[in-house]
Design a protein around this motif. Structure first.
Motif, PDB file in Angstrom:
ATOM      1  N   LYS A 140       1.250  -1.014   0.005  1.00  0.00           N
ATOM      2  CA  LYS A 140       0.166   0.506   0.233  1.00  0.00           C
ATOM      3  C   LYS A 140       0.789   1.389  -0.089  1.00  0.00           C
ATOM      4  O   LYS A 140       1.850   1.354   1.036  1.00  0.00           O
ATOM      5  N   ARG A 141       0.373   1.708  -0.860  1.00  0.00           N
ATOM      6  CA  ARG A 141       1.338   3.273  -1.211  1.00  0.00           C
ATOM      7  C   ARG A 141       1.880   4.029   0.139  1.00  0.00           C
ATOM      8  O   ARG A 141       0.072   3.880   0.681  1.00  0.00           O
ATOM      9  N   SER A 142       2.628   4.544   0.886  1.00  0.00           N
ATOM     10  CA  SER A 142       2.643   5.018   2.206  1.00  0.00           C
ATOM     11  C   SER A 142       2.582   6.989   1.575  1.00  0.00           C
ATOM     12  O   SER A 142       2.001   7.313   3.041  1.00  0.00           O
ATOM     13  N   HIS A 143       3.785   7.326   0.724  1.00  0.00           N
ATOM     14  CA  HIS A 143       4.129   8.681   0.981  1.00  0.00           C
ATOM     15  C   HIS A 143       3.355   8.615  -1.224  1.00  0.00           C
ATOM     16  O   HIS A 143       4.214   7.867  -1.251  1.00  0.00           O
ATOM     17  N   ARG A 144       3.842  10.035  -0.900  1.00  0.00           N
ATOM     18  CA  ARG A 144       3.916  10.074  -2.945  1.00  0.00           C
ATOM     19  C   ARG A 144       4.783  10.245  -2.637  1.00  0.00           C
ATOM     20  O   ARG A 144       5.933  10.728  -1.601  1.00  0.00           O
ATOM     21  N   CYS A 145       6.074  10.740  -3.919  1.00  0.00           N
ATOM     22  CA  CYS A 145       6.985  10.748  -3.510  1.00  0.00           C
ATOM     23  C   CYS A 145       7.551  12.093  -3.129  1.00  0.00           C
ATOM     24  O   CYS A 145       8.965  11.985  -2.183  1.00  0.00           O
ATOM     25  N   THR A 146       7.215  13.530  -3.526  1.00  0.00           N
ATOM     26  CA  THR A 146       7.555  14.369  -2.199  1.00  0.00           C
ATOM     27  C   THR A 146       7.539  14.475  -0.807  1.00  0.00           C
ATOM     28  O   THR A 146       7.611  15.448  -0.348  1.00  0.00           O
ATOM     29  N   GLU A 147       6.623  13.982  -0.652  1.00  0.00           N
ATOM     30  CA  GLU A 147       5.925  14.030   0.812  1.00  0.00           C
ATOM     31  C   GLU A 147       6.912  13.562   1.526  1.00  0.00           C
ATOM     32  O   GLU A 147       6.371  13.342   2.635  1.00  0.00           O
ATOM     33  N   VAL A 148       7.550  12.160   0.425  1.00  0.00           N
ATOM     34  CA  VAL A 148       9.444  11.566   1.841  1.00  0.00           C
ATOM     35  C   VAL A 148       9.930  12.631   1.826  1.00  0.00           C
ATOM     36  O   VAL A 148      10.386  13.665   1.015  1.00  0.00           O
ATOM     37  N   THR A 149      10.484  12.623   3.813  1.00  0.00           N
ATOM     38  CA  THR A 149      11.603  14.638   3.861  1.00  0.00           C
ATOM     39  C   THR A 149      12.404  13.588   4.821  1.00  0.00           C
ATOM     40  O   THR A 149      12.224  12.382   4.760  1.00  0.00           O
ATOM     41  N   GLY A 174      25.812  13.889  -3.146  1.00  0.00           N
ATOM     42  CA  GLY A 174      25.499  15.670  -2.761  1.00  0.00           C
ATOM     43  C   GLY A 174      24.476  15.691  -2.901  1.00  0.00           C
ATOM     44  O   GLY A 174      23.557  15.004  -3.614  1.00  0.00           O
ATOM     45  N   VAL A 175      23.622  16.975  -2.012  1.00  0.00           N
ATOM     46  CA  VAL A 175      22.378  17.034  -1.792  1.00  0.00           C
ATOM     47  C   VAL A 175      22.094  17.388  -3.884  1.00  0.00           C
ATOM     48  O   VAL A 175      23.122  18.853  -4.333  1.00  0.00           O
ATOM     49  N   ASN A 176      20.947  16.859  -4.228  1.00  0.00           N
ATOM     50  CA  ASN A 176      20.257  17.582  -5.564  1.00  0.00           C
ATOM     51  C   ASN A 176      19.588  19.350  -5.224  1.00  0.00           C
ATOM     52  O   ASN A 176      18.040  18.888  -4.433  1.00  0.00           O
ATOM     53  N   GLU A 177      19.949  20.022  -5.352  1.00  0.00           N
ATOM     54  CA  GLU A 177      19.007  21.644  -4.630  1.00  0.00           C
ATOM     55  C   GLU A 177      18.150  21.825  -5.491  1.00  0.00           C
ATOM     56  O   GLU A 177      17.165  22.338  -5.311  1.00  0.00           O
ATOM     57  N   THR A 207      13.307  16.724  -3.208  1.00  0.00           N
ATOM     58  CA  THR A 207      14.062  15.400  -2.174  1.00  0.00           C
ATOM     59  C   THR A 207      15.162  15.623  -2.670  1.00  0.00           C
ATOM     60  O   THR A 207      15.701  14.135  -2.366  1.00  0.00           O
ATOM     61  N   GLY A 208      16.221  16.142  -3.035  1.00  0.00           N
ATOM     62  CA  GLY A 208      17.596  16.082  -3.112  1.00  0.00           C
ATOM     63  C   GLY A 208      17.892  16.077  -2.161  1.00  0.00           C
ATOM     64  O   GLY A 208      19.667  15.462  -2.628  1.00  0.00           O
TER      65      GLY A 208
END
Length: 604
Positions: free
Chosen positions: A9-18, A91-94, A98-99
């Motif tokens: 079961k989907r728990s998050h949309r992609c950018t809801e993951v932080t 490296g963080v993707n600015e 979700t970078g």
């Protein structure tokens, strides 16, 4: 074959993951944007409508079976992944929301495989629009189009909330109605039960919303589907959506007030832009005189100047003839454009001809103050000096003049003004300048029909002080009509309606309706008006246009899920299509091809 998602079961949309989810297990689902196999480690960008999330597959984490599946992933595969959120190892993707994180996959299911799409699913696509619209279901996956559609949805939801708070009721009106020949062409729908008779699809809910006021509903609104069989432009579609409203016991001020606050709410909530109230107002006459347009773009100046009196006695035949024929001479000052090359000026002359001008007179003010002009040999020095002064020109400016009937002059200079602004990059999409244009003419004369036509529609209230002129000078009667304009685009318009039977009868008479024709077309409305009708007024926006301007799109096709193209066809479904002969028989319709023409006409 795609796998099932049963048990996942989907728990998050992609950018809801932080970053707050680091260390937690999540289940995400979506489309593969791209996959990169770095030998023993596979990076996958997963995309859904919220944005992109990076996934990492290593055999030691996800097992041999999931890793083997991950090696097969290609763009647009639909997948479900269970994994653990980690801080990004590289490296963080600015550029990504979700970078700072990634998901280390534990389990992968391929829900659906995809063929290679005919164009890349990416923002600001360079793919030709024809191809994108043919595969619109793929085009709609592009993040910029998805953002547009989400903004459109928010506009609709916030509008509903705001109007409900203001005491409006949402009421639906019919989409199978009787045809009314006034206005644009109707789309017709044949009736099977009444052979030879047709419904029309509504061009607007106008008559029904007025009837709702007669029925005591006080404040109505609807997100109404409307249909017009007319030639298309960038901001026109054969079917479109109106934010439609009507208010009882209301005059101009009441309509403008509630709509200003609606616009203020939309722009604050969606774009975080403060619209100062009240919105600027300008009469139709002032808008035409100053900008040559009834929907002026207020982001820049370059206003028209009437120089008829200044040039009245000059020897330049073009100016003299226009004035002798009851026209005017007007000009615009393109500041700082005095050095414009002749080739570009010639292109402006051609543009002017396209809008009905016989030509375009110009004068460039040189740096030393001398005037280089296409008509100076017909002017005395002091006349030219007076003309330059009247235009407020200085060294380095370019003056452009049109001389003709007012309508042509307005059209030419109004469009020239916009073209010069485009050339000088004066039209900033994030600069929102609203304007109410008020006091439109009630009627406009149609040379084609040889009679006066309603500028708005036959139910628009005249201004009381002008009504006595209806027989002697109908063209001078102003209407209680108003348009809301944003950056040179008419967002919506409306009017106070006639609620007195005698004014309505006279209005229809002026428009050339006989009493019988009026009864035939609007009998039910005129009958309703005999049973107690409140003063009422309304307005309708083009929802597509509002959305287009709010998202900065160039066409309403970019904010409509499944738009039509220039010839009103749908490239994806290929509508309109021929229909089965049996269907036509049921409708008592026979198709007759006109002689010497491709295509067909209907008889029933």
């Amino acid at each position: 074959m795609g796998e099932s998602m049963v048990g996942m079961k989907r728990s998050h949309r992609c950018t809801e993951v932080t970053a707050a989810n680091i260390g937690q297990e999540v289940t995400v689902m979506g489309w593969v944007q791209k996959s990169r196999n770095k030998g023993g480690i596979i990076f996958v960008d997963l995309r859904d409508r919220s944005g992109i999330l990076q996934l990492i597959f290593e055999e030691s984490d996800c097992g041999e079976e999931s890793f083997a599946k991950a090696e097969k992933l290609r763009s647009e595969f639909v997948i479900a992944v269970k994994g653990v959120v980690e801080a990004r190892s590289g490296g963080v993707n600015e550029n990504l929301a979700t970078g700072a994180i990634e998901v280390r996959a534990r389990q992968l299911r391929i829900l659906s495989e995809s063929e290679t799409p005919p164009f890349p699913i990416e923002e600001n696509s360079r793919t030709k629009e024809e191809l994108r619209l043919k595969y619109r279901y793929l085009d709609l996956r592009r993040p910029d189009i998805q953002r547009n559609m989400m903004t459109r949805s928010r506009i609709a939801i916030l509008t509903r909330q705001f109007l409900a708070e203001e005491g409006f009721l949402e009421i639906e009106t019919p989409t199978l109605i009787g045809s009314t020949p006034e206005g644009a062409r109707d789309y017709l729908v044949p009736s099977r039960v009444h052979p030879g008779s047709f419904y029309a699809l509504p061009q607007s809910p106008q008559l029904f919303k007025q009837l709702l006021m007669c029925s005591g509903y006080d404040r109505y609104f609807q997100l109404a589907r409307c249909y017009r069989d007319e030639d298309l432009r960038a901001d026109r579609q054969p079917e479109f959506t109106q934010i439609d409203m009507e208010l009882s016991f209301a005059d101009v001020e009441d309509v403008l007030d509630v709509n200003e606050r609606l616009l203020q709410r939309l722009f604050k909530e969606i774009l975080n832009i403060d619209i100062p109230l009240p919105i600027q107002r300008m009469t139709w006459k002032e808008a035409m005189d100053r900008f040559g347009s009834d929907k002026p773009d207020m982001r820049f100046g370059m206003e028209l100047k009437n120089v008829s009196q200044v040039v009245r006695d000059c020897e330049f035949a073009v100016f003299r003839d226009a004035l002798d024929n009851g026209g005017s001479v007007r000009g615009i000052n393109a500041e700082g454009q005095g050095g414009m090359p002749r080739k570009k000026i010639d292109a402006l002359v051609e543009l002017a001809r396209g809008f009905g001008a016989k030509g375009l007179a110009y004068a460039a003010i040189q740096e030393d103050g001398t005037v280089k002009s296409s008509f100076s040999k017909f002017m005395k020095e002091e006349e030219m000096t007076a003309l330059v002064a009247a235009m407020g020109a200085k060294a380095g400016d370019l003056l452009l003049f049109a001389a003709d009937k007012d309508k042509v002059v307005y059209d030419v200079l109004g469009n020239l003004r916009l073209e010069l602004a485009r050339q000088q990059n004066l039209l900033k999409k994030d600069d929102f300048r609203f304007l109410w244009v008020t006091e439109f003419p009630l009627l406009e004369y149609s040379e084609e029909q040889g009679r006066f036509m309603a500028m708005h529609h036959p139910f628009t209230m005249p201004m009381e002080e002008d009504w006595p002129m209806i027989d002697t000078d109908p063209g001078a009667v102003r209407a209680k009509a108003y348009d809301i304009v944003l950056n040179g685009t008419e967002l919506g318009g409306g009017s106070v309606r006639i609620h007195q039977a005698d004014i309505q009868e006279k209005m229809l008479e002026v428009l050339g309706f006989t009493a019988e024709q009026a009864q035939e077309q609007f009998g039910f409305l005129l009958k309703a008006f005999q049973y107690g009708v409140p003063p009422h007024a309304g307005l309708a926006y083009g929802l597509d246009r509002v959305a287009m301007l709010m998202v900065g799109a160039d066409s309403i096709r970019d904010v409509i899920a499944f738009p039509k193209v220039k010839d009103a066809s749908c490239l994806m479904t290929e509508a309109p299509t021929p229909v089965d002969h049996k269907q036509l028989e049921e409708l008592s319709i026979e198709i007759v091809k006109p002689e010497g023409q491709e295509g067909a006409s209907f008889s029933s």
